[in-house]
Scaffold this active site. Sequence first.
Site, mmCIF file in Angstrom:
data_model
loop_
_atom_site.group_PDB
_atom_site.id
_atom_site.type_symbol
_atom_site.label_atom_id
_atom_site.label_comp_id
_atom_site.label_asym_id
_atom_site.label_seq_id
_atom_site.Cartn_x
_atom_site.Cartn_y
_atom_site.Cartn_z
ATOM 1 N N SER A 1 0.875 -1.182 0.000
ATOM 2 C CA SER A 1 0.000 0.000 0.000
ATOM 3 C C SER A 1 0.905 1.222 0.000
ATOM 4 C CB SER A 1 -0.853 0.000 1.273
ATOM 5 O OG SER A 1 -1.561 1.210 1.417
ATOM 6 N N TYR B 1 -2.174 -0.849 10.394
ATOM 7 C CA TYR B 1 -2.141 -1.089 8.940
ATOM 8 C C TYR B 1 -0.846 -0.507 8.365
ATOM 9 C CZ TYR B 1 -3.995 -1.164 4.118
ATOM 10 O OH TYR B 1 -4.206 -1.403 2.773
#
Length: 275
Positions: free
Chosen positions: A157, A170
Site C-alpha cells: 500500500s 495497517y
Amino acid sequence: MDSPLANKVAIVTGTSSPTGIGRATALELARHGASLIITDLAVEGADGSVGTNAAPMRELASEIRALGGTCAVFDVDVTDRLAINRCVEQVVNEHGGVDILVNNAGSTVGALPFLDIESTHWDLSFRINLKGTAEFCQAVIPSMLSRGGGSIINNASTAGLGAEAGFGAYNATKHAVVGLTKTIAAEFGPNGITCNAVCPGYIATDMHTEATKRLATEAGVSVEEMARRRYEGVAARRAGTPAEVAALIAFLAGPGARYINGSAIPISGGTPVGL
Ligand code: NAP
C-alpha cells in the site's frame, strides 16, 4: 490472443470481495493466459458446510472459465499456516508447481486512532498482512526454486511507504510487507525469483469505502466531504480502480518485468507517499 502467462500457474489470495483488487487480478491473470488458483477464507464453513465466501468465489471461478482459463478454488485463511501449506502442496501435486503468487489478502483491522489500538488489533493486523504474506511466500518458494524461478507480487500500500493518520497497525504492517518483499528479492533473486510490492493509494473497493465512512464519522462530516478531502492530495483527484492495480500486477508477473526485483511501486494517481 497474446498470452504472456500461458502455461503459468498463479495463486491469488483474498479474491472473494466482489469489488476487490484480488478478483480483478485473478481475471487479469486469466486474460493473460495463466491457470488460476483463487483462495480466500470462509469458502467452507467450520463443519464443512458452505461458507459465506463460497458464492462469490464460485462466480469468479465461472467467470475465469468463461474466459477459457482453468480455475481451482481453495479455502485458505492466511493466518493458518497449515491451510497455506495444504493448498500449496495440492497445487504442486496437481499442477506441477507454482509460477506466480499474488499475496493480495489484507485487512485494515486496527484502523483506529493510535491510542485506541488494542493488542488484538496489533496481533490480527500482523497475522493477516505480514505473517500470512510471509508464510505464503515460504510455502511457494521451494516449488519456484525447482522450476528455476517465479514471480511474487505482494499487495502492500502507499501505507507501506508513508502514513495516513488513523491507520497505525495497517501502516506498520504494510511497511513490514515492503521489507519482506525486499528480503525475498535479495535472497532469491540469484535463483530467478522476483518479488515486488505494489503500493496502491486510494482504490475504489469496499475496504476503501469503509475507511472513508469511518473517517467521516470521526470527523463529523459527510462521506462525500471526507472523500473530497482524501482525494485533494491525489493529483488525479479520484480513486483508482481495481483493474488499474490488476494491470500492474499482471505486468510484474510477466516476461517484461524480469529485471524488476525488490521494488515497491506506488500506483496512487500521484498521491504524495513520503509523508
Ligand atoms: P477487500 O475488498 O476487503 O479485499 C480483501 C480480501 O482479503 C477480501 O476478499 C477478504 O475476505 C480477504 N481476507 C481478509 N482477511 C483474510 C484472511 N485472514 N485470509 C484470507 N483472506 C482474507 O480489499 P481490497 O481493497 O481489494 O484490498 C486488497 C489488498 O489491497 C489488501 O491487501 C489491501 O491492504 C491492499 N490495498 C488496498 C487499497 C484500497 O484503497 N482499496 C489501497 C492499498 C492497498 P473477506 O471479505 O471475507 O474479509
